[in-house]
Write a protein that holds these residues in place. Structure first.
Motif, PDB file in Angstrom:
ATOM      1  N   ASN B  86       0.857  -1.186   0.000  1.00  0.00           N
ATOM      2  CA  ASN B  86       0.000   0.000   0.000  1.00  0.00           C
ATOM      3  C   ASN B  86       0.886   1.227   0.000  1.00  0.00           C
ATOM      4  O   ASN B  86       2.056   1.174   0.363  1.00  0.00           O
ATOM      5  N   MET B  87       0.284   2.321  -0.432  1.00  0.00           N
ATOM      6  CA  MET B  87       1.104   3.489  -0.730  1.00  0.00           C
ATOM      7  C   MET B  87       0.588   4.718   0.007  1.00  0.00           C
ATOM      8  O   MET B  87      -0.613   4.897   0.163  1.00  0.00           O
ATOM      9  N   PHE B  89       0.743   8.560  -0.760  1.00  0.00           N
ATOM     10  CA  PHE B  89       1.063   9.379  -1.931  1.00  0.00           C
ATOM     11  C   PHE B  89       1.649  10.722  -1.513  1.00  0.00           C
ATOM     12  O   PHE B  89       1.391  11.212  -0.417  1.00  0.00           O
ATOM     13  N   SER B  91       0.859  13.594  -2.583  1.00  0.00           N
ATOM     14  CA  SER B  91      -0.229  14.554  -2.327  1.00  0.00           C
ATOM     15  C   SER B  91      -1.188  14.021  -1.259  1.00  0.00           C
ATOM     16  O   SER B  91      -2.203  14.640  -0.991  1.00  0.00           O
ATOM     17  N   ALA B  93      -3.480  12.130  -1.408  1.00  0.00           N
ATOM     18  CA  ALA B  93      -4.647  11.556  -2.088  1.00  0.00           C
ATOM     19  C   ALA B  93      -5.756  11.183  -1.110  1.00  0.00           C
ATOM     20  O   ALA B  93      -6.305  10.093  -1.159  1.00  0.00           O
ATOM     21  N   ILE B  94      -6.080  12.103  -0.213  1.00  0.00           N
ATOM     22  CA  ILE B  94      -7.207  11.884   0.696  1.00  0.00           C
ATOM     23  C   ILE B  94      -8.488  12.152  -0.089  1.00  0.00           C
ATOM     24  O   ILE B  94      -8.625  13.213  -0.693  1.00  0.00           O
ATOM     25  N   PHE B  95      -9.410  11.194  -0.096  1.00  0.00           N
ATOM     26  CA  PHE B  95     -10.653  11.367  -0.866  1.00  0.00           C
ATOM     27  C   PHE B  95     -11.449  12.519  -0.267  1.00  0.00           C
ATOM     28  O   PHE B  95     -11.926  12.423   0.869  1.00  0.00           O
ATOM     29  N   PRO B  96     -11.603  13.617  -1.031  1.00  0.00           N
ATOM     30  CA  PRO B  96     -12.152  14.831  -0.410  1.00  0.00           C
ATOM     31  C   PRO B  96     -13.643  14.733  -0.105  1.00  0.00           C
ATOM     32  O   PRO B  96     -14.148  15.519   0.679  1.00  0.00           O
ATOM     33  N   HIS B  97     -14.340  13.771  -0.743  1.00  0.00           N
ATOM     34  CA  HIS B  97     -15.785  13.701  -0.529  1.00  0.00           C
ATOM     35  C   HIS B  97     -16.161  12.746   0.610  1.00  0.00           C
ATOM     36  O   HIS B  97     -17.328  12.514   0.857  1.00  0.00           O
ATOM     37  N   LEU B  98     -15.138  12.187   1.284  1.00  0.00           N
ATOM     38  CA  LEU B  98     -15.413  11.245   2.366  1.00  0.00           C
ATOM     39  C   LEU B  98     -14.899  11.805   3.691  1.00  0.00           C
ATOM     40  O   LEU B  98     -14.047  12.687   3.711  1.00  0.00           O
ATOM     41  N   PHE B 106     -11.656   2.807   3.698  1.00  0.00           N
ATOM     42  CA  PHE B 106     -11.895   2.604   2.258  1.00  0.00           C
ATOM     43  C   PHE B 106     -11.479   1.213   1.780  1.00  0.00           C
ATOM     44  O   PHE B 106     -12.213   0.531   1.085  1.00  0.00           O
ATOM     45  N   GLY B 107     -10.294   0.782   2.179  1.00  0.00           N
ATOM     46  CA  GLY B 107      -9.765  -0.492   1.685  1.00  0.00           C
ATOM     47  C   GLY B 107     -10.446  -1.712   2.297  1.00  0.00           C
ATOM     48  O   GLY B 107     -10.243  -2.833   1.833  1.00  0.00           O
ATOM     49  N   ARG B 155      -4.884   4.896   6.589  1.00  0.00           N
ATOM     50  CA  ARG B 155      -5.637   4.271   5.511  1.00  0.00           C
ATOM     51  C   ARG B 155      -4.840   3.144   4.870  1.00  0.00           C
ATOM     52  O   ARG B 155      -5.393   2.122   4.482  1.00  0.00           O
ATOM     53  N   ALA B 156      -3.526   3.350   4.758  1.00  0.00           N
ATOM     54  CA  ALA B 156      -2.693   2.324   4.130  1.00  0.00           C
ATOM     55  C   ALA B 156      -2.383   1.201   5.115  1.00  0.00           C
ATOM     56  O   ALA B 156      -2.404   0.019   4.757  1.00  0.00           O
TER      57      ALA B 156
ATOM     58  N   ASP C 155      -7.151  15.124  -8.735  1.00  0.00           N
ATOM     59  CA  ASP C 155      -5.787  14.647  -8.515  1.00  0.00           C
ATOM     60  C   ASP C 155      -5.689  13.192  -8.975  1.00  0.00           C
ATOM     61  O   ASP C 155      -6.410  12.337  -8.455  1.00  0.00           O
ATOM     62  N   SER C 157      -3.683  10.953  -8.344  1.00  0.00           N
ATOM     63  CA  SER C 157      -3.305   9.979  -7.316  1.00  0.00           C
ATOM     64  C   SER C 157      -4.503   9.543  -6.481  1.00  0.00           C
ATOM     65  O   SER C 157      -4.428   8.529  -5.791  1.00  0.00           O
ATOM     66  N   LEU C 158      -5.647  10.266  -6.554  1.00  0.00           N
ATOM     67  CA  LEU C 158      -6.845   9.801  -5.863  1.00  0.00           C
ATOM     68  C   LEU C 158      -7.300   8.467  -6.446  1.00  0.00           C
ATOM     69  O   LEU C 158      -7.646   7.533  -5.726  1.00  0.00           O
ATOM     70  N   ASP C 164      -4.956   1.187  -5.394  1.00  0.00           N
ATOM     71  CA  ASP C 164      -3.950   0.631  -4.490  1.00  0.00           C
ATOM     72  C   ASP C 164      -4.611  -0.008  -3.271  1.00  0.00           C
ATOM     73  O   ASP C 164      -4.108  -0.983  -2.714  1.00  0.00           O
ATOM     74  N   LEU C 165      -5.771   0.537  -2.865  1.00  0.00           N
ATOM     75  CA  LEU C 165      -6.467   0.008  -1.683  1.00  0.00           C
ATOM     76  C   LEU C 165      -7.386  -1.151  -2.059  1.00  0.00           C
ATOM     77  O   LEU C 165      -8.237  -1.547  -1.265  1.00  0.00           O
ATOM     78  N   LEU C 180     -16.732  12.803  -7.564  1.00  0.00           N
ATOM     79  CA  LEU C 180     -15.965  14.047  -7.568  1.00  0.00           C
ATOM     80  C   LEU C 180     -16.257  14.908  -8.791  1.00  0.00           C
ATOM     81  O   LEU C 180     -16.131  16.122  -8.733  1.00  0.00           O
ATOM     82  N   ARG C 258     -15.211  20.781  -3.355  1.00  0.00           N
ATOM     83  CA  ARG C 258     -15.062  19.389  -2.982  1.00  0.00           C
ATOM     84  C   ARG C 258     -13.728  18.825  -3.466  1.00  0.00           C
ATOM     85  O   ARG C 258     -13.053  18.088  -2.777  1.00  0.00           O
TER      86      ARG C 258
END
Lengths: 291, 364, 268
Positions: B86-87, B89, B91, B93-98, B106-107, B155-156, C155, C157-158, C164-165, C180, C258
């Motif tokens: 698992n990675m 990132f 940035s 990469a946090i899911f902004p809508h959650l 998530f996983g 999360r990872a 993004d 990477s999202l 990845d998950l 999104l 968002r």
């Protein structure tokens, strides 16, 4: 080799994804444009089309003074509309970008775009109401005692077409200029003033040149659709305000002469393209000469 | 070198890995074994292929040539969502809508063996481990940089991967927070015992955190070693230059005897030439902190040299002097602690330097 | 207050922009057949007459059906193009995407007559579906312009993180990408719906026996006694457009918020 397989798989996925809109544009834009081009070399007698290629339509288009006059008038009207629209729009874009608080900018842009999204036909018709002999403008002016007689030079001529189209295309001119102005780093303005320029010279030497891409975009976005406009000349243009689109429509729907209509459409497109390219070329040359 | 291979059986194993993008050769034959529970860093300047290598392990990039084994299994054709990695990132990469909790959970969506309560417990545990107690219901887009990083970690790690991949996870944080997170990451890694592979361009960060470091240039591993070896015995001048500061001086080499420009004669041991002892013309490297300027009353050591201060930089706790040694053309940097009562020299002052042949590194 | 002179000019310009729209409700509620000042009295009879004009009701229905289908088609095509543009590299990318955007800078009369020529040459009947084809062609570039910013703000990477998950490509699209870019999709649907509803020239050339609303209105403008009803209808349309656009704008802003992006203003 694995590497080419990977590259091609990305390419093929991309092509697969873009295929539906691309095929749609191919079938409904490229094919019809090609058809128009082909038609312009054919002739029509009543309802039968003669497929022998000929330049007859083009000869007629260039020898008949009416067509030339309509094209020239379309170019002149579209040019005047573009000039008026862009010149009137620039201060608004500048005002919103430089003098409106950041959190209110969206509201201003929204206010500017709303009239654009209301029925075009009805808007044009309402200009007829405003500019008419007994229209809103004349009754108001007379009511205020500013004029004795109703003004007649504002309806059923090219002036009316220019006013109405300048109104219709206002947001198209404001938005690209606004976007270009928004992109200007504000510290550049401060730097120019720090280096001793006053506000006017800062505007001329820094702001205006940096806004040129937006002005160019605005000019093209207004000019191209305007030259092919049909509704406005018909409703407020009178006989001397008609433009090439009206003639194309007449050829197709009234005179049943699709090849002549196609020829005029091709000529109109060529004129638009040539003027647009010339404009871009002059602009590039000017920009290069500066740098 | 005993440190170059890990004691435990490798969990990540790369053999002859090449990666091409069109004609660009991004990875040029990478061989690497990373052990279970290791904190491993890929260090190098931007464009050296370290991120490509990490994304190759994660499964986001295909390997053009060579093999990649994870826990002994060939990963050819295994996509990222099926790999035991698992990675985190760059940035985040946090899911902004959650929410934070939804991000962390998530996983677990595909884990049919867990009921809702078990998943909730795992999420709480992961949040606590990442120092995010009580953050679960928060909206993800309202988090600070440090908090986002913690969410990405939780999360990872909730999936208990065999390997956690971190792509420059600290580069977006300011200096203070970065130093704090370096410690936390190191502690977290020891706590969970999972192999961490960190990509960074910051040599200090790599030295502080890692068990072992691979220094990469132009798609190749230039040196693979533990932090101390890397700092003290760099294989090449390029590695030496990338890790900390090192002065280089031309030297005549004759067996284990050196004649160094500006410094004079020295004798070295074979391990002081990790890249192999040259013969004839070579260079020596010497770190600024292994030299010092002699003041009146200091005992005179065996090896000294004379020169002139041409530039200095006062750092508060330290002063860095650029000293032009007699009969040389480029100055060397000498760092001195600003001890009580020790004066700071000025530009143009003569300076006497003490040095020690045991701290030399010999390069070709 | 900064920019005093400019501010006055800006307000005058807004008056110019809104002058025709303000007149619309004035004459819609005016109790006279002639569209001129002075006003003669308040009435709502022109609004009452709308449902009693079957041809008008019919044209509204035709227009709405065409606009709905156009909105769906052009948004789907727009999603494909915007997604391909944001995510993949492929040969001839710029020319292909540029060509799809071409109707944006082509006079509508050209689009209209060229489609007409082909449809007539193929011997196909004109009707609602031919208008849909033409409208989809000109609406797709607008949808792409809106969706481009939605997809570009995403993004990459999202999506990689979701993959990845443990998610698949499809579930990643469903769980991450779609939610999104949804605000962009909603505003693309609304904008293309509005454009189709208002478009005249293409509809004028390609419509069959059932005229769309603008084509119907065009016919009515020649008869002075019908104009007050047109004004009433226009008032309703303006109100509807403003509501739709406000919703679209709210969605667009929410989408930007968002995705964590910055508001760069405007649909265009």
């Amino acid at each position: 080799m694995a590497m080419t397989r990977f590259a091609s798989s990305e390419a093929s996925r991309g092509l697969l994804m873009v295929a539906p809109p691309a095929l749609y544009a191919l079938l409904l834009l490229a094919v019809p444009l090609a058809a128009i081009f082909a038609f312009s070399f054919w002739t029509q007698d009543f309802l039968t089309i003669d497929f022998t290629p000929t330049l007859k339509n083009y000869r007629e288009a260039f020898s008949e003074p009416l067509y030339g006059e309509l094209i020239l008038r379309s170019v002149l009207i579209a040019g005047s509309v573009t000039l008026a629209t862009v010149v009137l729009a620039f201060p608004i874009a500048y005002f919103v970008s430089f003098h409106v608080a950041p959190n209110r900018k969206s509201l201003w842009i929204f206010l500017i775009t709303i009239p654009f999204w209301t029925s075009y036909l009805i808007r044009v018709f309402l200009w007829k109401v405003i500019l008419g002999y007994n229209g809103v403008l004349n009754t108001t002016l007379q009511g205020l005692g500013l004029t004795e007689e109703p003004l007649t030079f504002i309806l059923y001529n090219a002036n009316a077409v220019v006013i109405t189209l300048a109104h219709a295309f206002a947001p198209f001119a404001i938005l690209p200029i606004f976007v270009a102005l928004e992109k200007i780093d504000r510290s550049l303005i401060e730097a120019a003033q720090d280096l001793g320029e006053n506000r006017v010279m800062t505007f001329i030497r820094v702001t205006l040149p940096l806004a040129v891409p937006g002005i160019v975009a605005a000019t093209l976005i207004v000019f191209i659709p305007t030259i092919g406009d049909y509704v406005t000349p018909r409703l407020v243009g009178g006989p001397n305000g008609l433009m090439i689109a009206n003639m194309i429509q007449t050829q197709f729907l009234k005179l049943n002469n699709a090849p002549m209509g196609a020829t005029l459409a091709v000529i109109a497109m060529t004129v638009v393209t040539v003027i647009a390219l010339l404009f871009i070329w002059l602009n590039r040359k000017w920009l290069r000469a500066r740098s | 070198m005993s440190q170059a291979t890990s004691a435990t059986p490798p969990i990540v194993s790369l053999r002859g890995v090449h990666k091409y993008y069109g004609t660009y050769h991004a990875l040029r034959g990478v061989d690497l074994d990373i052990g279970s529970g290791e904190f491993f860093s890929l260090l190098g300047p931007s464009g050296c292929g370290k991120t490509t290598l990490l994304r190759t392990i994660a499964g986001f990039e295909d390997i053009s040539q060579g093999t990649l084994l994870l826990s002994g299994q060939d990963m050819r054709g295994v996509p990222a969502n099926k790999r035991p990695t698992n990675m985190v990132f760059q940035s985040y990469a946090i899911f902004p809508h959650l929410t934070v909790a939804e991000n962390v959970a998530f996983g677990l969506r595909r884990r049919r063996d867990l009921d809702k309560r078990a998943k909730g417990a795992l999420v709480d545990e992961a949040l606590e481990m990442a120092g995010l107690d009580g953050f679960g219901p928060r909206a993800a887009h309202a988090l600070s940089g440090g908090q986002r990083q913690r969410v990405a970690l939780a999360r990872a790690l909730i999936l208990k991967p065999k390997v956690l991949l971190l792509d420059e996870p600290l580069s977006a944080l300011d200096k203070k927070l970065r130093e704090q997170m370096q410690n936390e990451l190191r502690r977290l890694q020891r706590h969970v015992g999972i192999t961490f592979i960190l990509v960074t361009h910051d040599q200090e960060e790599a030295l502080i955190m890692s068990d072992r470091i691979a220094v990469m240039f132009e798609g190749e591993i230039a040196q693979l070693a533990d932090p101390q070896t890397l700092y003290r015995r760099p294989l090449s001048r390029r590695v030496a230059n990338f890790i900390g500061t090192m002065n280089f001086l031309p030297a005549r080499v004759n067996g284990d005897m050196l004649d160094i420009a500006g410094l004079g004669r020295a004798t070295v041991k074979p391990d002081q030439a990790p890249g192999g002892m040259p013969s004839g013309d070579g260079h020596i490297g010497i770190r600024p902190e292994t030299m010092s300027i002699l003041f009146e009353g200091d005992a005179t050591p065996a090896q000294t040299a004379n020169g002139k201060v041409v530039e200095l930089a006062y750092y508060g706790d330290m002063t860095y002097y650029d000293v032009l040694l007699d009969d040389t053309e480029t100055p060397v940097t000498v760092s001195m602690k600003n001890l009580v009562g020790r004066r700071v020299l000025e530009r143009g002052d003569r300076a006497r330097i003490s040095w020690d042949e045991r701290s030399l590194v010999v390069f070709s | 207050m900064k920019g005093g002179g400019l501010r006055i000019y800006a307000w005058l310009y807004l008056v110019f922009l809104y002058a025709p729209i303000v007149l619309l409700p004035i004459f819609a509620f005016n109790d006279a057949t002639i569209i001129a000042f002075p006003l003669s009295g308040f009435t709502t009879k022109w609004f009452a007459e709308i449902p009693n004009t079957p041809a008008l009701v019919q044209s509204v229905q035709t227009s709405v059906i065409i606009a709905v289908i156009t909105a769906l088609l052009s948004t789907i095509l727009g999603i494909c193009a915007a997604r391909a543009g944001a995510k993949y590299r492929f040969p001839l990318k710029a020319p292909i995407l540029g060509f799809i955007m071409l109707p944006l800078v082509l006079p509508e009369i050209i689009v209209a007559v060229s489609l007409l020529v082909v449809i007539l040459a193929l011997g196909l009947p004109l009707g609602g579906w031919t208008v849909v084809l033409g409208h989809t062609l000109i609406c797709t570039p607008f949808c792409i312009a809106i969706l481009n910013s939605a997809f570009a703000n995403l993004d990459p990477s999202l999506e990689e993180a979701a993959f990845d998950l443990g998610e698949t490509a499809w579930s990643t699209f469903r769980l991450i990408t779609l939610p999104l870019v949804m605000p962009g999709i909603v505003s693309a649907l609304l904008i293309s719906f509005t454009i189709s509803l208002d478009e005249f020239i293409i509809a004028f050339f390609l419509t069959g026996t059932e005229p769309t609303l603008p084509v119907y209105l065009w016919g009515q403008l020649r008869f002075p006694q019908k104009i007050p009803v047109v004004m009433a209808l226009g008032t309703i349309l303006v109100a509807l457009s403003v509501i739709l656009l406000t919703i679209a704008e709210i969605f667009r802003r929410r989408g930007i918020a968002r995705a964590g992006g910055k508001d760069t203003g405007g649909f265009l």
